[in-house]
Design an enzyme around this catalytic site. Structure first.
Site, PDB file in Angstrom:
ATOM      1  N   GLU A   1       2.426 -26.637  29.236  1.00  0.00           N
ATOM      2  CA  GLU A   1       1.427 -27.684  29.482  1.00  0.00           C
ATOM      3  C   GLU A   1       0.138 -27.312  28.743  1.00  0.00           C
ATOM      4  O   GLU A   1      -0.705 -26.588  29.275  1.00  0.00           O
ATOM      5  CB  GLU A   1       1.139 -27.845  30.980  1.00  0.00           C
ATOM      6  CG  GLU A   1       2.291 -28.415  31.765  1.00  0.00           C
ATOM      7  CD  GLU A   1       1.926 -28.776  33.201  1.00  0.00           C
ATOM      8  OE1 GLU A   1       0.771 -28.558  33.625  1.00  0.00           O
ATOM      9  OE2 GLU A   1       2.818 -29.276  33.902  1.00  0.00           O
TER      10      GLU A   1
ATOM     11  N   HIS B   1      -3.522 -27.405  41.827  1.00  0.00           N
ATOM     12  CA  HIS B   1      -4.582 -28.400  42.003  1.00  0.00           C
ATOM     13  C   HIS B   1      -5.128 -28.399  43.432  1.00  0.00           C
ATOM     14  O   HIS B   1      -6.250 -28.828  43.660  1.00  0.00           O
ATOM     15  CB  HIS B   1      -4.086 -29.787  41.600  1.00  0.00           C
ATOM     16  CG  HIS B   1      -3.964 -29.951  40.117  1.00  0.00           C
ATOM     17  ND1 HIS B   1      -5.063 -30.088  39.297  1.00  0.00           N
ATOM     18  CD2 HIS B   1      -2.887 -29.973  39.307  1.00  0.00           C
ATOM     19  CE1 HIS B   1      -4.659 -30.207  38.046  1.00  0.00           C
ATOM     20  NE2 HIS B   1      -3.340 -30.136  38.026  1.00  0.00           N
TER      21      HIS B   1
ATOM     22  N   TRP C   1      -2.429 -28.906  28.274  1.00  0.00           N
ATOM     23  CA  TRP C   1      -3.602 -29.568  28.865  1.00  0.00           C
ATOM     24  C   TRP C   1      -4.074 -28.943  30.171  1.00  0.00           C
ATOM     25  O   TRP C   1      -5.116 -29.301  30.682  1.00  0.00           O
ATOM     26  CB  TRP C   1      -3.264 -31.035  29.155  1.00  0.00           C
ATOM     27  CG  TRP C   1      -2.090 -31.181  30.086  1.00  0.00           C
ATOM     28  CD1 TRP C   1      -2.133 -31.132  31.463  1.00  0.00           C
ATOM     29  CD2 TRP C   1      -0.732 -31.344  29.741  1.00  0.00           C
ATOM     30  NE1 TRP C   1      -0.869 -31.264  31.983  1.00  0.00           N
ATOM     31  CE2 TRP C   1       0.020 -31.400  30.936  1.00  0.00           C
ATOM     32  CE3 TRP C   1      -0.053 -31.463  28.523  1.00  0.00           C
ATOM     33  CZ2 TRP C   1       1.398 -31.562  30.954  1.00  0.00           C
ATOM     34  CZ3 TRP C   1       1.329 -31.624  28.552  1.00  0.00           C
ATOM     35  CH2 TRP C   1       2.031 -31.671  29.751  1.00  0.00           C
ATOM     36  N   HIS C   2      -3.326 -28.012  30.748  1.00  0.00           N
ATOM     37  CA  HIS C   2      -3.600 -27.488  32.091  1.00  0.00           C
ATOM     38  C   HIS C   2      -4.261 -26.109  32.003  1.00  0.00           C
ATOM     39  O   HIS C   2      -3.679 -25.164  31.466  1.00  0.00           O
ATOM     40  CB  HIS C   2      -2.282 -27.390  32.873  1.00  0.00           C
ATOM     41  CG  HIS C   2      -2.457 -26.974  34.292  1.00  0.00           C
ATOM     42  ND1 HIS C   2      -2.383 -27.853  35.335  1.00  0.00           N
ATOM     43  CD2 HIS C   2      -2.684 -25.770  34.850  1.00  0.00           C
ATOM     44  CE1 HIS C   2      -2.554 -27.207  36.481  1.00  0.00           C
ATOM     45  NE2 HIS C   2      -2.747 -25.933  36.198  1.00  0.00           N
TER      46      HIS C   2
ATOM     47  N   GLN D   1      -0.778 -35.002  46.192  1.00  0.00           N
ATOM     48  CA  GLN D   1       0.286 -34.344  45.445  1.00  0.00           C
ATOM     49  C   GLN D   1       1.647 -34.931  45.827  1.00  0.00           C
ATOM     50  O   GLN D   1       2.495 -35.129  44.966  1.00  0.00           O
ATOM     51  CB  GLN D   1       0.272 -32.828  45.683  1.00  0.00           C
ATOM     52  CG  GLN D   1       1.211 -32.054  44.777  1.00  0.00           C
ATOM     53  CD  GLN D   1       0.756 -32.054  43.333  1.00  0.00           C
ATOM     54  OE1 GLN D   1      -0.420 -32.167  43.033  1.00  0.00           O
ATOM     55  NE2 GLN D   1       1.708 -31.931  42.418  1.00  0.00           N
TER      56      GLN D   1
ATOM     57  N   ASP E   1      -6.875 -30.436  34.396  1.00  0.00           N
ATOM     58  CA  ASP E   1      -6.133 -31.008  33.277  1.00  0.00           C
ATOM     59  C   ASP E   1      -7.133 -31.714  32.387  1.00  0.00           C
ATOM     60  O   ASP E   1      -7.996 -32.461  32.868  1.00  0.00           O
ATOM     61  CB  ASP E   1      -5.089 -32.019  33.758  1.00  0.00           C
ATOM     62  CG  ASP E   1      -3.993 -31.383  34.590  1.00  0.00           C
ATOM     63  OD1 ASP E   1      -3.788 -30.159  34.491  1.00  0.00           O
ATOM     64  OD2 ASP E   1      -3.320 -32.127  35.327  1.00  0.00           O
TER      65      ASP E   1
END
Length: 188
Positions: free
Chosen positions: A154, A94, A156-157, A66, A101
């Site tokens: 987001e 994460h 996609w998350h 990260q 994602d």
């Protein structure tokens, strides 16, 4: 971590430095996820016949990964962009293995920090969004909740929270911050 599917991780609530996620599984697309998260995601993709068209881009990330992602994003895209889309180390979901994602396999990726997962253009994505709560998933950073999550929209998350919680969150149109606050206040 043992089955704490509602753990809240954000800029105001970072994880303890020596946090340990639940059992991680190396799954499809070389993405690690917490075991139950992986099983439910694979069941969801199987249910909607999305195994070939939806790819996993990111799952579990170590604190070091990260940090590298954050530093690289600042260098490549600048601080304004990075603050919108990339959490600081210890502040990323994460780290828990509960976040994933996703992208469509036909997406033209410019970079994988913000992959394409457009419900307006893709019927399979629409089906995924319709069915996700049946399998315990929420869209973690929904549009219109940026002031609460601290992260830009987001699409996609996704985050695994368990079926019971995802169904309630969907019905009440709550993001995780709102839901955890309501649970803490005894509202169920």
């Amino acid at each position: 971590m043992k089955n704490n599917y509602l753990i809240l991780v954000n800029q105001e609530q970072p994880l303890p430095r020596f946090f340990q996620p639940g059992q991680l599984i190396l799954g499809r697309d070389n993405v690690y996820l917490e075991e139950q998260t992986h099983l439910k995601l694979m069941a969801l993709l199987n249910e909607i016949d999305g195994q070939q068209s939806i790819r996993l881009v990111n799952g579990f990330r170590s604190i070091e990964e990260q940090q590298l992602l954050y530093d690289t994003s600042v260098k490549e895209f600048g601080m304004t962009y990075t603050k919108k889309y990339v959490a600081k180390p210890l502040c990323s979901e994460h780290h828990t293995g509960l976040a994933v994602d996703l992208t469509t396999s036909l997406a033209n990726e410019t970079h994988l920090i913000s992959p394409e997962f457009d419900w307006q253009k893709n019927k399979l994505v629409q089906l995924f969004l319709t069915k996700m709560s049946d399998f315990g998933f929420i869209q973690r950073y929904p549009e219109g909740k940026e002031h609460l999550t601290g992260i830009s929209y987001e699409p996609w998350h996704f985050r695994y929270v368990g079926r019971q919680h995802s169904k309630k969150m969907q019905a009440l149109d709550l993001c995780l911050e709102e839901y955890v606050l309501q649970l803490g206040a005894g509202v169920q």
